[in-house]
Design a protein around this motif. Structure first.
Motif, mmCIF file in Angstrom:
data_model
loop_
_atom_site.group_PDB
_atom_site.id
_atom_site.type_symbol
_atom_site.label_atom_id
_atom_site.label_comp_id
_atom_site.label_asym_id
_atom_site.label_seq_id
_atom_site.Cartn_x
_atom_site.Cartn_y
_atom_site.Cartn_z
ATOM 1 N N UNK B 135 0.820 -1.219 0.000
ATOM 2 C CA UNK B 135 0.000 0.000 0.000
ATOM 3 C C UNK B 135 0.852 1.267 0.000
ATOM 4 N N UNK B 136 1.951 1.266 0.770
ATOM 5 C CA UNK B 136 2.833 2.431 0.777
ATOM 6 C C UNK B 136 3.778 2.354 -0.423
ATOM 7 N N UNK B 137 4.383 3.483 -0.814
ATOM 8 C CA UNK B 137 5.383 3.434 -1.886
ATOM 9 C C UNK B 137 6.575 2.557 -1.486
ATOM 10 N N UNK B 138 7.271 2.016 -2.482
ATOM 11 C CA UNK B 138 8.375 1.094 -2.226
ATOM 12 C C UNK B 138 9.452 1.693 -1.329
ATOM 13 N N UNK B 139 9.685 3.017 -1.457
ATOM 14 C CA UNK B 139 10.789 3.615 -0.708
ATOM 15 C C UNK B 139 10.305 4.378 0.526
ATOM 16 N N UNK B 140 9.167 4.046 1.023
ATOM 17 C CA UNK B 140 8.658 4.688 2.246
ATOM 18 C C UNK B 140 9.493 4.232 3.435
ATOM 19 N N UNK B 141 9.674 5.150 4.382
ATOM 20 C CA UNK B 141 10.478 4.805 5.559
ATOM 21 C C UNK B 141 9.576 4.545 6.747
ATOM 22 N N UNK B 142 9.894 3.534 7.507
ATOM 23 C CA UNK B 142 9.123 3.246 8.712
ATOM 24 C C UNK B 142 7.926 2.372 8.415
ATOM 25 N N UNK B 143 7.320 1.886 9.479
ATOM 26 C CA UNK B 143 6.187 0.974 9.346
ATOM 27 C C UNK B 143 4.991 1.602 10.033
ATOM 28 N N UNK B 144 4.031 2.135 9.266
ATOM 29 C CA UNK B 144 3.025 3.064 9.782
ATOM 30 C C UNK B 144 2.172 2.557 10.934
ATOM 31 N N UNK B 145 1.841 1.286 11.002
ATOM 32 C CA UNK B 145 0.908 0.888 12.055
ATOM 33 C C UNK B 145 1.595 0.473 13.345
ATOM 34 N N UNK B 146 2.910 0.572 13.403
ATOM 35 C CA UNK B 146 3.562 0.371 14.696
ATOM 36 C C UNK B 146 3.243 1.563 15.585
ATOM 37 N N UNK B 147 3.168 1.299 16.879
ATOM 38 C CA UNK B 147 2.756 2.375 17.777
ATOM 39 C C UNK B 147 3.836 3.439 17.930
ATOM 40 N N UNK B 148 5.101 3.091 17.654
ATOM 41 C CA UNK B 148 6.156 4.102 17.807
ATOM 42 C C UNK B 148 6.523 4.742 16.471
ATOM 43 N N UNK B 149 5.601 4.687 15.522
ATOM 44 C CA UNK B 149 5.876 5.248 14.203
ATOM 45 C C UNK B 149 5.795 6.770 14.244
#
Lengths: 391, 189
Positions: B135-149
């Motif tokens: 769903x995110x672009x290939x070069x997105x940084x981080x993992x959005x649904x982690x609580x420490x994002x």
């Protein structure tokens, strides 16, 4: 990071010895993200050998709006408008499923009139959604007129919804514990009239499109998804029923008051073409319109005056735990995996199981060996809404 | 049902250590937790065993509990006589390099679902044929649904997360700030 090309060289399709001679180099072609046949912003990267698709890779996420992350920062009631925007052609069913998940955790009892009206709106929405599917599918295949007929009748449903909820598409109408607004008797009479009109209209659609020779030639025996494929990918809804499996949550695991209703579950029988092809998926949708009309008429008979809102606490806090709630939506089974923590006013995690996401993931399985034009017919027949795929 | 099923798994898959969590009332669902290293064998058993036979995988959902992360497999049985759902879970304590075996060979549905869990939680699936973000672009940084994002500020030279974004102070971070703090504390331990 792994490169997108690390998926191995695709097998070239072989249709018969005739096409074997005509093999050429593979050409990469992007279908979408702005393409009328992909029903939104889906991009499918197709590798073609002249007209024949060798490999199709769906690229998703062009409509990703971080709905699941937003839900973690919103009040339980505040999520409902966001849920609306998942499948914007069947918002009522989305709201209903979400409300069911919260009500299960709260242990709320929904009044009978509210449940019946939910079924009424849910089925009307199903008709509206299937009309949209019918119209746009014919449009995909080059027939413009059915689109106008379908939109005419869809508009009648949307007018009714507008009167009762104040909005045409994104309603925020089904609330946790009941409904926002009651239907007046006059509106219910008009629902009955609409059912009569719709029944006549559906016959016209069958004459115009279902048995139309060009339409049948474009759709019969195209994009076959067998029952084994469907179970492998976890498909549901018209795709699974079109493959010949009699599976409908409203019948097999009745929620709400569906066990009181008498209706059939139409399945693809292969009258034309073969079971599991585009035509059978299409005809399942058209037959479901008739079944929905049957259900709506029974609702109108059963309706009695009463409250439409159950007892819900003002500050909503759920007990710690998780639920997985499934419901039958026009495009297949929608489910919410809701995790809640004690004394928190927001969902801890809300995962949406979207039927269209599952169906899009089936495209690489059916595409190889198809003509490009048939691939367009296949995408149209699974009736995707990108708002729900990308969330 | 869950208790018997957990026993059945323990008897047939050695080392699975299946533990059934039975919900106290109807307000919540029961589930079974198994050892992460044995997930492939457990799912294979549940799919092929004639008695239980879960013939379809509905969805794979990840949950970040901060002390650990969970991957939930929603298995289901498309059998008109006996409709069954099962929430099968694995716990992952490693936040830096969480990994679990892929089950794509058993259920084709797992392909896109595992990609989504990887996209949102950074959980790697061993032996996955095509583990890319979905769903995110290939070069997105981080993992959005982690609580420490913490959201990426700049992406491809574009300011995607401006400071003056609407309602930011009043709403978005009320819940998240303390969660981020808790997650970082548990990470440090």
């Amino acid at each position: 990071m792994q490169s997108r090309w690390d998926i191995g060289q695709p097998e070239r399709p072989t249709i018969n010895s005739e096409t074997e001679k005509l093999k050429s180099e593979l050409l990469t072609l992007n279908m979408g993200p702005q393409h009328p046949a992909t029903h939104g912003v889906l991009r499918v990267e197709i590798w073609t050998d002249s007209e024949i698709v060798a490999h199709a890779i769906p690229h998703l996420g062009y409509l990703h709006r971080c709905m699941e992350k937003h839900a973690e920062n919103l009040d339980f009631r505040g999520v409902i408008p966001f849920v609306d925007r998942l499948d914007y052609l069947a918002s009522m069913n989305m709201e209903w499923t979400y409300a069911m998940a919260i009500e299960k955790m709260l242990g709320t009892e929904v009044p009978r009139r509210a449940e019946l009206l939910r079924i009424l709106t849910g089925e009307l929405q199903r008709i509206a959604s299937h009309l949209m599917a019918f119209g746009t599918y014919a449009l995909d295949l080059g027939a413009f007129t059915p689109f106008l007929y379908a939109f005419d009748y869809r508009e009648k449903i949307l007018r009714l919804f507008e009167e009762v909820s104040g909005a045409r598409l994104l309603y925020n109408y089904i609330w946790i514990g009941g409904l926002w607004n009651d239907w007046t008797d006059d509106q219910l009479v008009r629902v009955g009239q609409f059912c009569d009109e719709m029944e006549e209209e559906a016959k016209k659609y069958h004459e115009l499109v279902s048995l139309n020779k060009i339409f049948v030639q474009r759709t019969a025996n195209v994009g076959v998804m067998t029952v084994e494929d469907c179970l492998d990918f976890g498909a549901s809804g018209p795709v699974l029923r079109g493959a010949g499996m009699k599976w409908d949550l409203r019948k097999n695991a009745p929620y709400s008051l569906y066990n009181e209703f008498d209706f059939d579950v139409p399945v693809g029988t292969g009258e034309l073409g073969q079971v599991g092809d585009c035509w059978n998926r299409y005809i399942v949708r058209m037959k479901e319109v008739g079944e929905s009309i049957k259900i709506i008429r029974q609702v109108l008979e059963k309706l009695e005056p009463g409250p439409i809102m159950g007892k819900v606490p003002k500050v909503m806090k759920l007990p710690a735990g998780e639920v997985y709630v499934r419901a039958e939506c026009p495009r297949g089974e929608l489910a919410f995996h809701l995790v809640a923590k004690a004394d928190e006013k927001t969902p801890y995690r809300l995962k949406v199981k979207s039927p269209c996401f599952t169906h899009v993931s089936m495209l690489p399985r059916v595409a190889p060996g198809q003509m490009i034009a048939d691939f367009v017919a296949t995408i149209g027949s699974i009736d995707i809404v990108l708002g729900e795929v990308d969330r | 049902m869950h208790k018997e099923l957990a026993d059945l798994i323990n008897r047939n898959v050695s080392g699975a250590q299946a533990v059934a969590y039975i919900a106290a009332d109807t307000k919540s669902d029961s589930s079974i937790t198994v050892e992460a290293s044995h997930i492939y064998k457990v799912v294979e058993f549940l799919k092929t065993n004639k008695e239980v036979s879960f013939n379809s995988l509905h969805v794979i959902s990840g949950v970040d509990y901060m002390e650990h992360m969970e991957v939930c497999y929603m298995l289901t049985n498309y059998d008109p006589q006996a409709v069954r759902d099962l929430i099968l879970k694995v716990k992952l304590t490693d936040r830096v390099n969480p990994a679990v075996d892929s089950i794509v060979k058993l259920f084709a549905a797992a392909n896109f679902q595992e990609r989504e869990v990887y996209d949102m939680f950074g959980i790697k699936f061993n032996n996955h044929p095509d583990l890319r973000r979905v769903l995110c672009p290939d070069d997105w940084e981080g993992y959005p649904l982690r609580k420490d994002y913490v959201a990426q500020k700049v992406y491809l030279g574009m300011n995607v997360y401006p400071d003056n974004k609407m309602n930011m102070e009043d709403r978005e971070f009320i819940v998240r700030q303390d969660m981020i703090k808790k997650a970082q504390e548990s990470k440090a331990q």
